[in-house]
Design a protein around this motif. Structure first.
Motif, PDB file in Angstrom:
ATOM      1  N   THR A   1      10.717  -4.102  11.025  1.00  0.00           N
ATOM      2  CA  THR A   1       9.702  -3.238  10.398  1.00  0.00           C
ATOM      3  C   THR A   1       8.741  -2.684  11.458  1.00  0.00           C
ATOM      4  O   THR A   1       8.083  -1.667  11.231  1.00  0.00           O
ATOM      5  CB  THR A   1       8.875  -3.996   9.325  1.00  0.00           C
TER       6      THR A   1
ATOM      7  N   LYS B   1     -10.466  -2.800   1.183  1.00  0.00           N
ATOM      8  CA  LYS B   1     -10.410  -4.277   1.113  1.00  0.00           C
ATOM      9  C   LYS B   1     -11.687  -4.761   0.421  1.00  0.00           C
ATOM     10  O   LYS B   1     -12.589  -5.316   1.042  1.00  0.00           O
ATOM     11  CB  LYS B   1     -10.272  -4.834   2.540  1.00  0.00           C
TER      12      LYS B   1
ATOM     13  N   GLY C   1      -2.250  -6.809   7.551  1.00  0.00           N
ATOM     14  CA  GLY C   1      -3.280  -7.805   7.254  1.00  0.00           C
ATOM     15  C   GLY C   1      -4.162  -7.437   6.079  1.00  0.00           C
ATOM     16  O   GLY C   1      -4.604  -8.330   5.334  1.00  0.00           O
TER      17      GLY C   1
ATOM     18  N   THR D   1       4.156  -6.782   7.825  1.00  0.00           N
ATOM     19  CA  THR D   1       4.906  -5.681   8.437  1.00  0.00           C
ATOM     20  C   THR D   1       4.204  -5.070   9.653  1.00  0.00           C
ATOM     21  O   THR D   1       4.669  -4.059  10.180  1.00  0.00           O
ATOM     22  CB  THR D   1       5.181  -4.569   7.398  1.00  0.00           C
ATOM     23  N   THR D   2       3.060  -5.631  10.067  1.00  0.00           N
ATOM     24  CA  THR D   2       2.443  -5.200  11.336  1.00  0.00           C
ATOM     25  C   THR D   2       2.556  -6.373  12.305  1.00  0.00           C
ATOM     26  O   THR D   2       2.677  -7.530  11.874  1.00  0.00           O
ATOM     27  CB  THR D   2       0.946  -4.854  11.178  1.00  0.00           C
TER      28      THR D   2
ATOM     29  N   GLU E   1      -8.717  -0.227   5.505  1.00  0.00           N
ATOM     30  CA  GLU E   1      -9.647  -1.360   5.469  1.00  0.00           C
ATOM     31  C   GLU E   1     -10.761  -1.122   4.443  1.00  0.00           C
ATOM     32  O   GLU E   1     -11.267  -2.054   3.827  1.00  0.00           O
ATOM     33  CB  GLU E   1     -10.236  -1.520   6.886  1.00  0.00           C
TER      34      GLU E   1
ATOM     35  N   ASP F   1      -4.210   2.981   1.300  1.00  0.00           N
ATOM     36  CA  ASP F   1      -4.111   2.430   2.657  1.00  0.00           C
ATOM     37  C   ASP F   1      -5.472   2.484   3.345  1.00  0.00           C
ATOM     38  O   ASP F   1      -6.072   3.556   3.442  1.00  0.00           O
ATOM     39  CB  ASP F   1      -3.081   3.280   3.439  1.00  0.00           C
TER      40      ASP F   1
ATOM     41  N   LYS G   1      -5.994 -17.892   5.247  1.00  0.00           N
ATOM     42  CA  LYS G   1      -7.288 -17.221   5.036  1.00  0.00           C
ATOM     43  C   LYS G   1      -7.022 -15.937   4.275  1.00  0.00           C
ATOM     44  O   LYS G   1      -6.295 -15.066   4.748  1.00  0.00           O
ATOM     45  CB  LYS G   1      -7.939 -16.877   6.379  1.00  0.00           C
TER      46      LYS G   1
ATOM     47  N   THR H   1       8.679   1.152  12.779  1.00  0.00           N
ATOM     48  CA  THR H   1       7.956   2.293  12.177  1.00  0.00           C
ATOM     49  C   THR H   1       6.442   2.187  12.391  1.00  0.00           C
ATOM     50  O   THR H   1       5.702   3.074  11.979  1.00  0.00           O
ATOM     51  CB  THR H   1       8.239   2.355  10.656  1.00  0.00           C
TER      52      THR H   1
ATOM     53  N   ASN I   1       0.854  -1.198   0.000  1.00  0.00           N
ATOM     54  CA  ASN I   1       0.000   0.000   0.000  1.00  0.00           C
ATOM     55  C   ASN I   1       0.889   1.248   0.000  1.00  0.00           C
ATOM     56  O   ASN I   1       2.127   1.144   0.103  1.00  0.00           O
ATOM     57  CB  ASN I   1      -1.023  -0.036   1.148  1.00  0.00           C
TER      58      ASN I   1
HETATM   59  N1  LIG Z   1      -6.386 -13.689   7.176  1.00  0.00           N
HETATM   60  C1  LIG Z   1      -6.460 -13.814   8.464  1.00  0.00           C
HETATM   61  O1  LIG Z   1      -6.352 -14.913   9.022  1.00  0.00           O
HETATM   62  C2  LIG Z   1      -6.690 -12.593   9.292  1.00  0.00           C
HETATM   63  C3  LIG Z   1      -6.571 -12.649  10.692  1.00  0.00           C
HETATM   64  C4  LIG Z   1      -6.712 -11.474  11.420  1.00  0.00           C
HETATM   65  C5  LIG Z   1      -6.966 -10.281  10.767  1.00  0.00           C
HETATM   66  N2  LIG Z   1      -7.096 -10.265   9.415  1.00  0.00           N
HETATM   67  C6  LIG Z   1      -7.338  -9.017   8.695  1.00  0.00           C
HETATM   68  O2  LIG Z   1      -6.204  -8.187   8.869  1.00  0.00           O
HETATM   69  C7  LIG Z   1      -6.586  -6.834   8.708  1.00  0.00           C
HETATM   70  C8  LIG Z   1      -5.938  -6.008   9.807  1.00  0.00           C
HETATM   71  O3  LIG Z   1      -4.553  -6.106   9.654  1.00  0.00           O
HETATM   72  P1  LIG Z   1      -3.560  -5.066  10.355  1.00  0.00           P
HETATM   73  O4  LIG Z   1      -3.936  -4.915  11.753  1.00  0.00           O
HETATM   74  O5  LIG Z   1      -2.198  -5.490   9.994  1.00  0.00           O
HETATM   75  O6  LIG Z   1      -3.972  -3.684   9.675  1.00  0.00           O
HETATM   76  P2  LIG Z   1      -3.479  -2.918   8.343  1.00  0.00           P
HETATM   77  O7  LIG Z   1      -3.062  -3.842   7.308  1.00  0.00           O
HETATM   78  O8  LIG Z   1      -4.567  -1.956   8.019  1.00  0.00           O
HETATM   79  O9  LIG Z   1      -2.210  -2.122   8.872  1.00  0.00           O
HETATM   80  C9  LIG Z   1      -2.384  -1.136   9.870  1.00  0.00           C
HETATM   81  C10 LIG Z   1      -1.745   0.197   9.464  1.00  0.00           C
HETATM   82  O10 LIG Z   1      -0.337   0.090   9.615  1.00  0.00           O
HETATM   83  C11 LIG Z   1       0.309   0.500   8.403  1.00  0.00           C
HETATM   84  N3  LIG Z   1       1.574  -0.238   8.355  1.00  0.00           N
HETATM   85  C12 LIG Z   1       1.760  -1.529   8.035  1.00  0.00           C
HETATM   86  N4  LIG Z   1       3.033  -1.879   8.292  1.00  0.00           N
HETATM   87  C13 LIG Z   1       3.661  -0.785   8.755  1.00  0.00           C
HETATM   88  C14 LIG Z   1       4.968  -0.519   9.209  1.00  0.00           C
HETATM   89  N5  LIG Z   1       5.880  -1.476   9.300  1.00  0.00           N
HETATM   90  N6  LIG Z   1       5.277   0.751   9.605  1.00  0.00           N
HETATM   91  C15 LIG Z   1       4.333   1.746   9.577  1.00  0.00           C
HETATM   92  N7  LIG Z   1       3.067   1.530   9.195  1.00  0.00           N
HETATM   93  C16 LIG Z   1       2.733   0.282   8.785  1.00  0.00           C
HETATM   94  C17 LIG Z   1      -0.682   0.194   7.335  1.00  0.00           C
HETATM   95  O11 LIG Z   1      -0.432   0.946   6.173  1.00  0.00           O
HETATM   96  C18 LIG Z   1      -1.990   0.595   8.027  1.00  0.00           C
HETATM   97  O12 LIG Z   1      -2.166   1.981   7.961  1.00  0.00           O
HETATM   98  C19 LIG Z   1      -8.103  -6.820   8.743  1.00  0.00           C
HETATM   99  O13 LIG Z   1      -8.578  -6.608   7.429  1.00  0.00           O
HETATM  100  C20 LIG Z   1      -8.480  -8.199   9.224  1.00  0.00           C
HETATM  101  O14 LIG Z   1      -9.725  -8.635   8.709  1.00  0.00           O
HETATM  102  C21 LIG Z   1      -6.944 -11.386   8.663  1.00  0.00           C
END
Ligand SMILES: NC(=O)c1ccc[n+]([C@@H]2O[C@H](COP(=O)([O-])OP(=O)(O)OC[C@H]3O[C@@H](n4cnc5c(N)ncnc54)[C@H](O)[C@@H]3O)[C@@H](O)[C@H]2O)c1
Length: 361
Positions: free
Chosen positions: A169, A76, A105, A129-130, A73, A71, A142, A172, A42
């Motif tokens: 990562t 998605k 995610g 990266t989160t 949800e 960037d 999934k 940040t 993103n």
């Molecule tokens: N597939 C699965 O098994 C599963 C399980 C749990 C959650 N999910 C899904 O995951 C999503 C949530 O994921 P999330 O919590 O990672 O949120 P996200 O992907 O929205 O990331 C959160 C924020 O952090 C930013 N970001 C990402 N990495 C970064 C970094 N290293 N430094 C600075 N900023 C960074 C992103 O751009 C975003 O703004 C939801 O859509 C949820 O439904 C899926």
């Protein structure tokens, strides 16, 4: 560096934990990829890590492109997926190609869904990266997107060929997002491993200070627990994978009742975990020492344990929860102590209301 292997027969894959993004290309080289590599990320993550990953893959001799989605949800969606199919076509991706999901995610779920469906399946790799994606969403296959009426309604089970986790990562990552991921790590302790829960209690200050060794351990242990669940119940047909929903039934309802705007996922799950611990206490499945410890560890992780949402609204959303089975809401509860779980579909609504009211401020 630590490795966890997800053993799923022909779909077996490694999770590498604690390795620099500058080595992504070296690891792709070891896989049988002969076509193009497409990195899906993103706009936010691209600015931070896009060049590093593309340079690494280029150095390893691959023809690589990168594409960015907005960037959030709210992106998605199938519209975003459609746009990405066009990018795949424009880049002449085929089944010898590789899609790399670089981000949290949201990116992982979308890119994985594109990989699962483009040409009926292109190999893909997760580079989460989160913290939430490192301990949870990048593992287990999934993938999918949201439907306007319900989250994660459209999707597939599609395993990556590897998961590549660079802990650094997280430096940040905004703190609130980090804490949100911690909620899932704490969840693993509660559902599967009392000792891990105790280690998290002991290490919380260091983890919050991003002590790399302790964060690496946390990601590794969390991945091991997710591995155990996924290997036994890959497609959620045997009931076991449902234990990963500990705290999530109420958490999802809180997220939905607030239109996904007030709480991050892990924050809502944190409130959900406290509510469910208190429900377990009322049902004599958990004593007050444990409910207190659960509240305490979440508070130390700077996660919310109370809410400001109308109880009626949460109950309404619970009833519409996709896990509703024959009109009954299924709850994952601790059975006696952290590490043991039981699934109940007969928790009285009055008890759920009582606990939600108690947690309301
Ligand atoms: N597939 C699965 O098994 C599963 C399980 C749990 C959650 N999910 C899904 O995951 C999503 C949530 O994921 P999330 O919590 O990672 O949120 P996200 O992907 O929205 O990331 C959160 C924020 O952090 C930013 N970001 C990402 N990495 C970064 C970094 N290293 N430094 C600075 N900023 C960074 C992103 O751009 C975003 O703004 C939801 O859509 C949820 O439904 C899926």
């Amino acid at each position: 560096m630590k490795t966890v292997e997800i053993k799923l027969g022909v779909r077996t894959y490694p999770i590498y934990i604690g390795i620099s993004l500058t080595h992504v290309g070296d690891y792709i080289k070891d896989k049988n990829i002969t076509g193009k590599v497409l990195v899906i990320t993103n706009t936010t993550v691209n600015k931070l890590y896009g060049d590093m990953v593309v340079d690494s893959i280029t150095r390893s001799g691959f023809d690589v492109s990168i594409t960015k989605i907005p960037d959030g949800e709210e992106y998605k969606t199938l519209d975003t997926v459609n746009g990405l199919y066009q990018v795949c076509m424009d880049n002449h991706l085929d089944r010898n190609s590789l899609i790399v999901a670089l981000g949290g995610g949201v990116v992982g779920d979308i890119a994985g869904f594109v990989a699962a469906t483009f040409m009926r399946g292109v190999p893909f790799m997760q580079v989460p990266t989160t913290l939430l994606s490192q301990v949870d969403s990048s593992i287990g296959g999934k993938v999918g997107v949201n439907h306007p009426e319900s989250k994660n309604m459209i999707g597939a089970f599609y395993q990556p060929i590897m998961v590549f986790i660079d802990i650094s990562t997280l430096k940040t990552l905004p703190e609130r997002e980090f804490n949100s991921g911690l909620a899932e790590a704490i969840k693993y302790g509660i559902i599967r491993d009392k000792k891990y829960f105790t280690v998290l209690e002991r290490d919380m200050t260091k983890i919050k200070a991003l002590n790399i060794e302790r964060v690496e351990y946390t990601v590794w242990r969390s991945c091991q627990i997710k591995k155990w669940v996924v290997e036994l119940d890959e497609q959620e047909t045997k009931g076991l994978r449902a234990i990963l929903n500990y705290g999530h039934t109420i958490g999802h309802a809180i997220e939905a009742a607030t239109n996904y705007k007030t709480y991050l996922h892990g924050e809502a799950v944190s409130i959900g975990m406290v509510c469910i611990a208190k429900i377990a206490k009322e049902l004599k499945l958990l004593n007050s020492m444990w409910t207190h410890r659960i509240e305490r560890i979440l508070t130390r992780a700077e996660l919310p344990i109370t809410h400001k949402v109308s109880t009626n609204k949460i109950i309404e959303k619970l009833i519409f929860d996709k896990k509703v089975l024959n009109g009954k809401v299924r709850f994952v509860l601790t059975d006696g102590r952290p590490g043991r779980t039981v699934i109940k579909d007969d928790v009285p609504e009055a008890l759920i209301r009582k606990v939600l009211e108690e947690q309301k401020v």
